[in-house]
Write an enzyme that holds these catalytic residues in place. Structure first.
Site, mmCIF file in Angstrom:
data_model
loop_
_atom_site.group_PDB
_atom_site.id
_atom_site.type_symbol
_atom_site.label_atom_id
_atom_site.label_comp_id
_atom_site.label_asym_id
_atom_site.label_seq_id
_atom_site.Cartn_x
_atom_site.Cartn_y
_atom_site.Cartn_z
ATOM 1 C CG HIS A 18 -1.090 -5.970 5.072
ATOM 2 N ND1 HIS A 18 -1.058 -5.506 6.367
ATOM 3 C CD2 HIS A 18 -0.545 -4.999 4.316
ATOM 4 C CE1 HIS A 18 -0.514 -4.305 6.397
ATOM 5 N NE2 HIS A 18 -0.202 -3.970 5.164
ATOM 6 C CB CYS A 37 8.104 7.373 21.216
ATOM 7 S SG CYS A 37 6.823 8.505 21.773
ATOM 8 C CD GLN A 47 -6.762 0.712 8.830
ATOM 9 O OE1 GLN A 47 -7.621 -0.089 9.188
ATOM 10 N NE2 GLN A 47 -5.482 0.500 9.022
ATOM 11 N N GLY A 57 0.813 -1.202 0.000
ATOM 12 C CA GLY A 57 0.000 0.000 0.000
ATOM 13 C C GLY A 57 0.849 1.255 0.000
ATOM 14 C CB THR A 58 4.054 2.102 1.671
ATOM 15 O OG1 THR A 58 3.546 2.033 3.012
ATOM 16 C CG2 THR A 58 5.100 3.211 1.585
#
Length: 377
Positions: A197, A321, A178, A69-70
């Site tokens: 996925h 983080c 999503q 997807g990226t």
């Protein structure tokens, strides 16, 4: 172990597993060749493309498969900006888009382009009027808006944005990662991206759909594969499995969606009652059915996830983080909500009510122990 992180990766759907194993036997050859085994592979690829296109509301020749997807987003953003370079260098995006969109926007800025970021309200929703005004300004080459936020589940005003984009003659890139397979894809998009996925397909398959008539030029050297949009050999078995999972997931949604939504509503209601100083985040109504996010005051998100993992729950956080940046979630920051002690619960297909019961039973004591270790009572 209860897996409650479907927003990161939905477990592989049984339909995908069956399709993948069958395609390993019949679809291993190079679909670009002319001999028999290659033609069989091409037929499987064509059928998968047609199935995905039908569910996403596209034509088969508008759909290409990527490695993720990226990659689909990077190609969609940078390719559309490149194709419309003569029109302008402005790009408009929402503040809570996926990092792949924001990273592509940053690359565009480094090359001399301009990026305008539309803010969001406390639920994480982009203001439709402000977004429309931003994309209507002269020189705008592209606007980007997700269907639903990946961290808090809030649905975005894609139909209103698409109407404004069409009126302004600006292509709209819609990130449907999503929501694909869970919700109908809104119309009016020029470029659409998704990731297999997220709906129960195998990792390593993304979708890039580009409407006919949209000016687009690949930022990569040209390749003859995938309508000259995506370079490299297609993973036919994985693509076939992705299409099978999408078909199955879409067929199940009428029954599974309301069930998951009821479980999420229970979590939204019970967590603040059971745990003091908790903020439930995101729109309570206009949201994804399977996802809920909340933040616990006086608790570090990493510590909370670690303790929940020890208690048998695989759960993510929007405020985790890294040691290199020590930076909390850009989504939560843009919303102006509590960023520490954040938990994102996203329910996969088939999750049991007993898993939710156990989570609600375990969570209060986990939070209490962490707070006590910090001297908070």
């Amino acid at each position: 172990m209860a897996y409650l992180d479907a927003a990161s990766t939905e477990p592989l759907h049984p339909a995908a597993r069956d399709a993948f194993m069958a395609a390993l036997e019949a679809g291993w050859a190079d679909p670009a060749r002319l001999y028999g085994t290659a033609r069989r592979a091409q037929m499987l690829l064509d059928q998968a493309r047609a199935d995905v296109a039908e569910i996403l509301g596209a034509r088969p020749d508008e759909v290409s498969f990527t490695s993720s997807g990226t990659q689909a987003i990077h190609l969609g953003v940078l390719g559309t900006l490149q194709g419309r370079r003569r029109i302008g260098r402005r790009m408009v995006t929402g503040a809570v888009e996926h990092s792949s969109v924001l990273n592509a926007a940053a690359a565009h800025e480094r090359e001399g382009g301009e990026v305008e970021t539309a803010g969001v309200d406390i639920t994480g929703r982009v203001d439709a009027g402000a977004f429309a005004a931003a994309l209507s300004r002269p020189g705008t080459a592209l606007a980007c808006l997700q269907t639903a936020n990946h961290e808090v589940g809030t649905l975005q005003p894609v139909p209103e944005a698409a109407e404004a984009a069409q009126a302004a003659g600006v292509p709209l890139l819609v990130d449907a990662a999503q929501s694909a397979g869970r919700l109908p894809v809104p119309g009016g998009w020029s470029v659409l991206t998704a990731s297999a996925h997220k709906w129960g397909g195998p990792a390593g398959v993304g979708v890039l759909a580009i409407r006919k008539g949209t000016r687009w030029r690949s930022p990569y050297p040209e390749d003859e594969r995938e309508h000259r949009r995506v370079p490299g050999f297609e993973n036919v078995p994985a693509i076939v499995a992705a299409a099978a999972a999408l078909r199955a997931r879409a067929a199940e949604e009428a029954e599974e969606g309301p069930r998951l939504s009821a479980l999420v509503e229970r979590i939204r209601r019970e967590v603040p009652r059971l745990v003091p100083d908790v903020e439930v985040i995101g729109d309570p109504v206009r949201r994804l059915a399977h996802l809920v996010t909340f933040s616990c005051l006086y608790v570090e998100g990493e510590a909370l996830l670690t303790e929940l993992d020890k208690s048998g729950f695989s759960i993510s956080s929007g405020s985790s983080c890294t040691a290199s940046t020590l930076r909390p979630s850009h989504v939560l920051e843009a919303m102006g909500v509590l960023t520490h002690g954040n938990v994102r619960v996203s329910l996969p297909r088939g999750v049991s009510e007993s898993d939710v019961d156990r989570f609600l039973a375990v969570l209060p004591d986990v939070v209490r122990r962490i707070r006590s270790s910090l001297g908070v009572h």
